[in-house]
Design an enzyme around this catalytic site. Sequence first.
Site, PDB file in Angstrom:
ATOM      1  N   GLY A 102      16.754   3.888  16.384  1.00  0.00           N
ATOM      2  CA  GLY A 102      16.371   2.745  17.187  1.00  0.00           C
ATOM      3  C   GLY A 102      15.906   1.546  16.400  1.00  0.00           C
ATOM      4  N   CYS A 138       9.747   0.882  -8.005  1.00  0.00           N
ATOM      5  CA  CYS A 138       8.718   0.595  -9.016  1.00  0.00           C
ATOM      6  C   CYS A 138       7.804   1.802  -9.151  1.00  0.00           C
ATOM      7  CB  CYS A 138       7.918  -0.634  -8.616  1.00  0.00           C
ATOM      8  SG  CYS A 138       6.649  -1.089  -9.823  1.00  0.00           S
ATOM      9  N   GLN A 153      22.772   2.920  10.060  1.00  0.00           N
ATOM     10  CA  GLN A 153      23.034   1.527   9.732  1.00  0.00           C
ATOM     11  C   GLN A 153      24.224   0.954  10.489  1.00  0.00           C
ATOM     12  OE1 GLN A 153      21.216  -0.542   8.112  1.00  0.00           O
ATOM     13  NE2 GLN A 153      19.768   0.822   7.093  1.00  0.00           N
TER      14      GLN A 153
END
Length: 393
Positions: A216, A341, A195
């Site tokens: 990438g 979820c 990140q």
Amino acid sequence: MTGPGGNLPLHPGLAGGPVYLDYNATTPVDPRVTEAMWPYLTDFFGNPSSSHPYADTPRRALAEARAQVAGLIGAGPGEIVFTGSGSEADLLALRGAVLTSDRPRPHVITQATEHPAVLETCRALERLHGARVTVLPVDGDGLVAPAALATALTEDTVLVSVMAANNETGALQPIRELAALAHERGALFHCDAAQAVGKVPLDVGELGVDLLTVVGHKMYAPKGAAALFVRDAVRLEPVVYGGGQERGLRAGTENVALAVALGTAAQIAAGELADGAPARIAALRDDLHQRLTTTLPGRVHLNGPEKNRLPNTLNVSVDGVFGHELLSAVGQIAASTGSACHSGTHTPSPVLTAMGLDRDRALGALRLSLGRWTTAEDIETAAAALAQAAVAQ
């Protein structure tokens, strides 16, 4: 409509769609990257390891790409190993270090908000190779305390793995201090910088890391292109066996096109860092935050550190509404929550839970991540739509 600052045309993949605020999940491939890699999908097909003229151009392109990636992070070209994903790079780093250690029960240290690519590899090393793993806690901002690492280190610690920046909150870990502590006890230090690379300046020499993951598709290259920085003299067990490609650490004929894509993306990122792109993105991020807090007074809460975070990442919880419900009600925005979820039931983000946030606040979280093509108009649209939907809930 143009892109950032009017300098780039709007990306064709974003035309006509909702405002894209999910750059931490993946980025559009920069057209300049596509242009650079295309000849290696069409004309220059040779195997870089061959000895005839068809190999010459691919071999030179591979070497140039390696140098471009190295240049972005302050490494030497020979220290870059191309991989097929960030998860594979993390696997090579962790498994590679454990399997080459001389400890009968090697010890690995990581932290609670690490990416699953690291946490699940650690669990596999425990299960399959008898490793012992310590998972350090984080504070309310999601940061590891250096004192906690110092206490956890032992003579059997072979590797410490701590990410540079969290994918949900953008929190920047104190990597330099943590790496120095690891080295004092003779352990290697790995940093998953998926990140952070390209968003903030990173130099492997200044950080003192031995291994660092580059991805990438987090910096405008295609998915399937990644790399691991492996400091000279660091020994690792290969992740793929066979030929001698990638310093013998990752066998298989090199994907020159993807390597060129990653190298080009790295070169573009280096230029943007030098031109002040992080400050432009941070200003847009802060404008989005300010607009939300102004239109939803007292309801918006920042998750993670205010200062020590990525310039593109805003993670906020809105009182009285769940994040997934808010995004479902706002068709003009593409963004993420940290919740998962399962059979219709949402569970809080493990990252926010590890930071000590209560269930409602964690379920109320939105991750809004900006990027190269985010404009002031996008921010205005997103803030207005989110506020309107939150008021209506």
